[in-house]
Motif scaffolding. Structure first.
Motif: not given
Length: 691
Positions: A460-475, A486-491
């Motif tokens: 949650r506290t990480q910049p988007l660039a560093g977690k983009w792949g994890l969020l994409a996987q969650a979606l 959770e992925a949407v909330y982090q966006l």
């Protein structure tokens, strides 16, 4: 009691504990008068004598006691306006009867209202309010009696009460008597009746128990979504608990402006008609959890009952846990694990505040009694194993059926069954104020889903660039709605092209809860997201449509008329969330149907009337306050709300009223309107206008 984040601490009378008699049965014949708001009649108790000299006390609050007889003979007694006391000298081990004739005009515990069609509706609430306001009975839950009720009322209504309906008998041209029979004893707070315009649907459980589901005649299309999975949950709980349902039938009755979500009166749950919903509302705000919770209480609370508030978790924690098990049966393991995770987060947060208490604190919060109680059972199950846990529950209920229990009673059986000493467990989960967060985490992370969810949540506290792949996987398909949410909330707040790509993936999931997360978190809509965001207005979710309409209206002024036209026929939940927002936005759009603005305002102000559910009134009052446009009628309705019996609604109205009365304009208006108020309302207004 009830699946709500509110616990009304019960003050336990000690009179029964000192009684030298044991009350066995009660046979009450009552006339309920809606016009006079009264309950009158007589109740005949049969009791056994335990000691040579008897002091008998029966709670009866603010009643007119007209006659009292012992074994059909009048006897002297004293009445202190809250209890009847008499001295007798009967022989031990003998059985006698005591008959009380009375009239009551209860200020609480019986509520005389009108439903949405202007028909009389009357219902009771014993726990926290005392049944002794309308029936001479016992405020101490340790006195258990077999209560049979005969209720006389107008023949054009339905009368529902605990037990089996034995007969309906015509008394005269307008009055009919409904006679209900109970077979087993219960505490007085569980005695109940409801009167109103009802029809019913009946199913039969696999075990043969009749399941009777009541509804208003005009709500026939809402019956299926409201009571969806009722039989399935009943069958599941009978099997999971391992003890047959202990009562003759199970009835469920919706009522207007109920104090809580629901109340588990013996065999006769009364619940808020806010849960009477259509198939769209089912996606967002259904009756499943409350339904399962109140049903579980029929074993945990009604069959076995706490001795006092210290052990309140034996009712609420058990009902919460078994309701969650029933929900898992319907919604799956991920739902179950996620709900446990959510409640653990709440309990950890509570532990860090001054409001934190132990589970065995009689003044604990509802969060503690309900959710920590449920967690305690889940942790116990994890410790002693599934087989031992189920055997413990079965033996506990069988040993103490129709009796009262303490936490030690339950733990003693768990120790006997499992062979495990539970003193450390009790200290950690029940006595310590701090919620055992690490222990809960250890249990949660046995689930691969929770491990994955927590791994994502850590980003949650990480910049988007560093977690983009994890969020994409969650979606990615097939989507897990909790991971995707959770992925949407982090966006939230992200407006980059990377975020845009992830939002498009989230839209494409077509999952209602994921799209709902988008609707509630994207307050500033990027132009490239406008079209998919607009599509949210067509989702089968009132919880999605409401924020979507508002944010679209706010972001794209040039299309306000289009959005309003598209949603003009949507009402929303029972609190009319979409319709009331629509009216406010229409009034705030100068170029939209200006000729109808006066009509829109009258409709908005009209929703403050007592003919609507208090949640609808809350919505209307909130918006009128923000607009600062109160009509005379809405000002009168505000005073009505400020004297309402529902404390949460009452407090909201009082807060708004206090702010209005800071303005001399409204002070003068209320002086003019005073004569249009009831006596009670005038008295309250006087206290606010007096310097």
């Amino acid at each position: 009691m009830k699946f709500i984040l509110f616990y009304c601490c019960i003050l336990v009378s000690l009179t029964v504990a000192a009684q030298s008699v044991d009350f066995l049965t009660a046979d009450a014949t009552l006339l309920v008068n809606a016009e006079e708001k009264s309950v009158s009649g007589d109740v005949r108790y049969v009791f056994n004598v335990l000691e040579a000299r008897q002091t008998i006390t029966i709670d009866a609050r603010a009643m007119q006691i007209e006659a009292l007889s012992l074994d059909e003979k009048k006897i002297d007694y004293t009445y202190s306006n809250d209890a009847i006391n008499l001295q007798t000298n009967l022989k031990p081990n003998t059985t006698h009867s005591l008959t009380i004739t009375y009239t009551a005009k209860p200020k609480k515990a019986v509520y005389f209202i009108q439903d949405y069609q202007g028909r009389n509706q009357i219902w009771t609430q014993g726990q926290g309010k005392y049944t002794s306001h309308w029936l001479p009975s016992f405020d101490d839950m340790r006195e258990k009696v077999i209560f049979d009720l005969t209720i006389q009322y107008k023949k054009d209504a339905q009368v529902i009460a605990n037990g089996t309906l034995l007969q309906k008998k015509q008394i005269n041209d307008s009055i009919q008597a409904w006679t209900y029979d109970m077979k087993q004893p219960m505490s007085s707070y569980l005695v109940a009746f409801a009167i109103g315009a009802y029809q019913h649907k009946q199913e039969t459980a696999t075990s043969g128990i009749p399941l009777i589901m009541y509804y208003y005649p005009e709500d026939q299309v809402k019956v299926e979504p409201t009571y969806r999975h009722s039989k399935r949950m009943f069958d599941f709980l009978e099997k999971e608990i391992g003890v047959p349902y202990p009562w003759q039938n199970y009835k469920q009755v919706p009522v207007k402006d109920f104090l809580y979500a629901g109340m588990e009166n013996t065999g006769t749950t009364i619940f808020s008609d806010a849960f009477v919903i259509d198939s769209v509302a089912y996606q967002d705000r259904n009756y499943i959890s409350v339904n399962a919770h109140e049903l579980a209480h029929q074993w945990f609370g009604n069959l076995v009952t706490e001795t006092e508030g210290t052990h309140h978790w034996l009712q609420e924690g058990f009902a919460t846990y078994y309701a969650l098990l029933a929900e898992r049966e319907i919604f799956g393991d991920d739902y179950f694990e996620f709900k446990l995770y959510e409640s653990a987060e709440q309990l950890i947060a509570l532990s860090k505040t001054d409001q934190a208490t132990a589970l065995l604190d009689p003044k604990a919060s509802s969060l503690t009694f309900y959710q920590r109680g449920a967690w305690t059972l889940h942790a116990l199950r994890n410790l002693i194993g599934d087989t031992n846990f189920k055997e413990t529950i079965k033996k506990y209920l069988q040993t103490y059926q129709f009796k009262n229990v303490t936490t030690s009673d339950f733990l003693n059986i768990a120790e006997q069954v499992s062979g495990i000493k539970l003193s450390d467990f009790k200290k950690k989960w029940m006595i310590n104020v701090r919620f055992p967060a690490q222990e809960a985490l250890n249990i949660l992370t046995k689930s691969d889903f929770i491990k994955a969810y927590l791994s994502l949540a850590q980003e949650r506290t990480q910049p988007l660039a560093g977690k983009w792949g994890l969020l994409a996987q969650a979606l990615a398909f097939p989507v897990n709605e909790y991971m995707a949410q959770e992925a949407v909330y982090q966006l939230e707040g992200q407006t980059t092209q990377e975020a845009l790509a992830l939002y498009n993936k989230a839209f494409d999931t077509n999952n209602i809860l994921v799209r709902q997360a988008i609707a509630t978190t994207v307050s500033e809509i990027m132009p490239d997201l406008q079209k998919p965001y607009e599509n949210l207005l067509t989702d089968s979710s009132y919880a999605t449509i409401e924020p979507t309409l508002y944010f679209l209206w706010s972001n794209f002024p040039e299309k306000r008329t289009t959005y309003l036209e598209q949603t003009k026929n949507i009402v929303g939940f029972n609190d009319k969330n979409v319709r009331i927002l629509w009216l406010v936005l229409a009034l705030s759009t100068p170029n939209f149907n200006t000729a109808n603005h006066a009509t829109y305002y009258r409709e908005l102000a009209g929703y403050t009337s007592s003919k609507y559910h208090f949640s609808t009134r809350e919505n209307a009052f909130t918006y009128l306050e923000s607009l600062q446009i109160f009509s005379d009628e809405s000002l009168i309705n505000l005073i009505d709300g400020a004297t309402h019996y529902n404390w949460r609604f009452r407090n909201q109205c009082r807060n708004i009223l206090d702010k209005l009365l800071l303005d001399s304009k409204y002070q003068k208006k209320y002086v003019v309107l005073r004569d249009r108020l009831s006596k009670e309302q005038q008295e309250y207004l006087t206290t606010k206008l007096t310097p």
